[in-house]
Design an enzyme around this catalytic site. Structure first.
Site, mmCIF file in Angstrom:
data_model
loop_
_atom_site.group_PDB
_atom_site.id
_atom_site.type_symbol
_atom_site.label_atom_id
_atom_site.label_comp_id
_atom_site.label_asym_id
_atom_site.label_seq_id
_atom_site.Cartn_x
_atom_site.Cartn_y
_atom_site.Cartn_z
ATOM 1 N N GLY A 185 31.011 2.643 5.531
ATOM 2 C CA GLY A 185 30.335 3.933 5.648
ATOM 3 C C GLY A 185 29.857 4.207 7.065
ATOM 4 O O GLY A 185 28.822 4.831 7.272
ATOM 5 N N HIS A 186 30.625 3.761 8.059
ATOM 6 C CA HIS A 186 30.180 3.842 9.464
ATOM 7 C C HIS A 186 30.107 5.265 10.008
ATOM 8 O O HIS A 186 29.503 5.492 11.050
ATOM 9 C CB HIS A 186 31.110 3.016 10.355
ATOM 10 C CG HIS A 186 32.446 3.650 10.605
ATOM 11 N ND1 HIS A 186 33.438 3.700 9.642
ATOM 12 C CD2 HIS A 186 32.950 4.281 11.705
ATOM 13 C CE1 HIS A 186 34.497 4.312 10.138
ATOM 14 N NE2 HIS A 186 34.229 4.683 11.386
ATOM 15 N N VAL A 220 23.522 6.592 7.906
ATOM 16 C CA VAL A 220 23.011 5.215 7.920
ATOM 17 C C VAL A 220 23.999 4.273 8.590
ATOM 18 O O VAL A 220 23.627 3.494 9.478
ATOM 19 C CB VAL A 220 22.689 4.740 6.490
ATOM 20 C CG1 VAL A 220 22.313 3.265 6.486
ATOM 21 C CG2 VAL A 220 21.554 5.574 5.898
ATOM 22 N N GLY A 221 25.258 4.350 8.185
ATOM 23 C CA GLY A 221 26.270 3.462 8.750
ATOM 24 C C GLY A 221 26.413 3.607 10.254
ATOM 25 O O GLY A 221 26.507 2.610 10.982
ATOM 26 N N SER A 224 18.351 3.128 -2.440
ATOM 27 C CA SER A 224 17.521 4.312 -2.243
ATOM 28 C C SER A 224 16.249 4.154 -3.060
ATOM 29 O O SER A 224 16.262 3.528 -4.127
ATOM 30 C CB SER A 224 18.284 5.559 -2.703
ATOM 31 O OG SER A 224 17.384 6.628 -2.953
ATOM 32 N N SER A 225 15.170 4.752 -2.578
ATOM 33 C CA SER A 225 13.894 4.630 -3.302
ATOM 34 C C SER A 225 13.929 5.356 -4.644
ATOM 35 O O SER A 225 13.039 5.161 -5.472
ATOM 36 C CB SER A 225 12.749 5.177 -2.450
ATOM 37 O OG SER A 225 12.970 6.537 -2.129
ATOM 38 N N CYS A 226 14.967 6.160 -4.899
ATOM 39 C CA CYS A 226 15.063 6.855 -6.196
ATOM 40 C C CYS A 226 15.377 5.896 -7.340
ATOM 41 O O CYS A 226 15.399 6.294 -8.497
ATOM 42 C CB CYS A 226 16.090 7.978 -6.147
ATOM 43 S SG CYS A 226 17.798 7.386 -6.145
ATOM 44 N N TYR A 273 22.739 8.660 -9.921
ATOM 45 C CA TYR A 273 22.783 7.972 -8.623
ATOM 46 C C TYR A 273 21.922 6.712 -8.668
ATOM 47 O O TYR A 273 22.330 5.636 -8.212
ATOM 48 C CB TYR A 273 22.294 8.934 -7.537
ATOM 49 C CG TYR A 273 22.309 8.376 -6.144
ATOM 50 C CD1 TYR A 273 23.517 8.151 -5.488
ATOM 51 C CD2 TYR A 273 21.139 8.103 -5.454
ATOM 52 C CE1 TYR A 273 23.551 7.649 -4.189
ATOM 53 C CE2 TYR A 273 21.158 7.610 -4.159
ATOM 54 C CZ TYR A 273 22.363 7.383 -3.534
ATOM 55 O OH TYR A 273 22.395 6.890 -2.242
ATOM 56 N N LYS A 283 22.950 2.720 -8.102
ATOM 57 C CA LYS A 283 22.319 1.890 -7.065
ATOM 58 C C LYS A 283 21.629 0.658 -7.669
ATOM 59 O O LYS A 283 21.672 -0.438 -7.098
ATOM 60 C CB LYS A 283 21.323 2.718 -6.251
ATOM 61 C CG LYS A 283 21.975 3.705 -5.295
ATOM 62 C CD LYS A 283 22.760 2.969 -4.237
ATOM 63 C CE LYS A 283 23.364 3.887 -3.188
ATOM 64 N NZ LYS A 283 24.191 3.143 -2.216
ATOM 65 N N PRO A 290 15.704 2.151 1.139
ATOM 66 C CA PRO A 290 15.032 3.062 2.064
ATOM 67 C C PRO A 290 14.388 4.249 1.358
ATOM 68 O O PRO A 290 14.853 4.707 0.308
ATOM 69 C CB PRO A 290 16.159 3.567 2.972
ATOM 70 C CG PRO A 290 17.396 2.864 2.547
ATOM 71 C CD PRO A 290 17.158 2.306 1.191
ATOM 72 N N THR A 291 13.347 4.759 1.959
ATOM 73 C CA THR A 291 12.746 6.021 1.550
ATOM 74 C C THR A 291 13.643 7.158 2.050
ATOM 75 O O THR A 291 14.774 6.924 2.488
ATOM 76 C CB THR A 291 11.319 6.127 2.128
ATOM 77 O OG1 THR A 291 10.702 7.290 1.582
ATOM 78 C CG2 THR A 291 11.312 6.220 3.656
ATOM 79 N N LEU A 323 15.532 9.476 4.373
ATOM 80 C CA LEU A 323 15.980 9.234 5.743
ATOM 81 C C LEU A 323 16.367 10.533 6.431
ATOM 82 O O LEU A 323 16.724 11.518 5.783
ATOM 83 C CB LEU A 323 17.190 8.300 5.731
ATOM 84 C CG LEU A 323 16.952 6.920 5.101
ATOM 85 C CD1 LEU A 323 18.291 6.220 4.877
ATOM 86 C CD2 LEU A 323 16.035 6.092 5.978
ATOM 87 N N HIS A 367 19.829 16.877 1.993
ATOM 88 C CA HIS A 367 18.482 16.502 1.589
ATOM 89 C C HIS A 367 17.460 17.455 2.199
ATOM 90 O O HIS A 367 17.782 18.283 3.033
ATOM 91 C CB HIS A 367 18.199 15.057 1.998
ATOM 92 C CG HIS A 367 18.951 14.057 1.179
ATOM 93 N ND1 HIS A 367 20.070 13.389 1.635
ATOM 94 C CD2 HIS A 367 18.756 13.611 -0.091
ATOM 95 C CE1 HIS A 367 20.521 12.578 0.689
ATOM 96 N NE2 HIS A 367 19.754 12.701 -0.364
ATOM 97 N N ARG A 421 6.195 13.380 0.002
ATOM 98 C CA ARG A 421 7.361 12.590 0.408
ATOM 99 C C ARG A 421 7.063 11.776 1.669
ATOM 100 O O ARG A 421 6.236 12.141 2.489
ATOM 101 C CB ARG A 421 8.574 13.501 0.676
ATOM 102 C CG ARG A 421 9.222 14.065 -0.573
ATOM 103 C CD ARG A 421 9.917 13.000 -1.405
ATOM 104 N NE ARG A 421 10.521 13.545 -2.611
ATOM 105 C CZ ARG A 421 9.911 13.642 -3.779
ATOM 106 N NH1 ARG A 421 8.652 13.228 -3.908
ATOM 107 N NH2 ARG A 421 10.533 14.139 -4.825
#
Length: 314
Positions: free
Chosen positions: A12-13, A17-18, A109-111, A138, A142, A165-166, A168, A181, A211
């Site tokens: 996922g570069h 994030v990647g 993900s924090s979800c 989702y 995860k 992560p929260t 991003l 988002h 948030r």
């Protein structure tokens, strides 16, 4: 510790994030990085993933590839979100194990945490009560990836870790009008309102939702830090430990963008989870803390938006 010449695959570069993980690895002197575009390697195809791992034999894997989106995208494509995320993560984690990868880091993900979890949310509140319905598909995918890493550790003695992560934001974010988002969506909306001279901008919900936001380069710093300094079956939260309301966030984005009109609220639209603050005491105890404050981060994100020629198409 990863050796500087270790063979490292970042899945996922091209994503937010990647790409941040690649920047951080290069900054720290890691130079043997492997990447593949979606056209070169479809992570949802088990045969392709297995032949890639058999051929390349990466020693370390950062699994940052995922199908992501905001409330609308998540709730309107539940099956797609579950299938694609579940398949790609299982393919990568399984192939890493089959090919004796030294260490893998799974990005979640924090979800994943329950909708009404005690706040701030500690890592051990996972699976203690019901999930938020709007992104349940989702979250389930995860959670499965995280648990598969844990089960491989337990059954086969692997050293696979996960990071949650929260919210991003930052360079290479997705600014799509409906599939992004909240923070990048606000940047785009206020920028376009300023350009068009609109008197007001309408935002979803009532603005009361709380948030937390982490600048993506800070997350990348933590990801490399954990790969070098953490082993364990439990995930590690990635956040700032600070929160603000969506109303406050909207005002901060409007100010950064230079939009001076009115902000209105469409209360017929969903708010999402009422509060999602991570307990970051675990990463703090390991010796890590975020660097970028929100106001500075939004300024950097807005610069990225202005310089991103393809933002409208993403």
């Amino acid at each position: 510790m990863m050796e500087k010449n270790a063979k490292i695959y970042v899945a996922g570069h091209r994503g937010m994030v990647g790409s941040a993980i690649v920047r951080e690895l290069e900054k720290q002197g890691y130079h043997n990085l492997i990447t593949r575009t979606h056209a070169e390697l479809d992570l949802c195809r088990q045969d392709q993933v297995e032949s890639f791992f058999a051929q390349e034999k990466p020693e370390y894997v950062f699994l940052a590839a995922a199908k992501v989106g905001g409330i609308e995208a998540n709730s309107s494509a539940l099956a797609d979100f579950m299938y694609e995320n579940m398949i790609l993560e299982m393919n990568v984690i399984h192939a890493a194990w089959q090919n004796d990868c030294k260490k893998l880091e799974f990005l979640g993900s924090s979800c994943i945490y329950p909708r009404m979890a005690p706040q701030p949310m500690k890592e051990d509140c996972l699976l203690t009560s019901a999930l938020e319905k709007t992104n349940e598909a989702y979250a389930l995918a995860k959670i499965s990836g995280l648990k598969y890493c844990e089960y491989l550790n337990r059954q086969y003695g692997t050293d696979y870790i996960s990071v949650m992560p929260t919210n991003l934001y930052g360079p290479n974010d997705n600014y799509h009008p409906t599939h992004s988002h909240v923070l990048p969506a606000l940047i785009r909306r206020f920028h376009e309102a300023k350009e068009a001279g609109l008197e007001y901008v309408t935002c979803w919900g009532d603005g009361s939702t709380l948030r937390e936001f982490l600048y993506v380069d800070d997350l990348a710093d933590l990801c490399v830090f954990l790969m070098n300094h953490y082993s364990g079956n439990e995930t590690v939260n990635a956040g700032t430990g600070k929160e603000l309301s969506i109303k406050e966030l909207s005002e901060l984005v409007a100010k950064t963008v230079g939009y001076e009109g009115e902000i209105r609220w469409d209360t017929s639209k969903p708010n999402g989870t009422p509060r999602k603050l991570l307990d970051v005491s675990k990463s703090a105890a390991l010796g890590w803390k975020y660097k970028t404050e929100l106001e500075e981060g939004i300024r950097l994100a807005y610069d990225d938006f202005l310089n991103n020629a393809v933002r409208a198409e993403r």
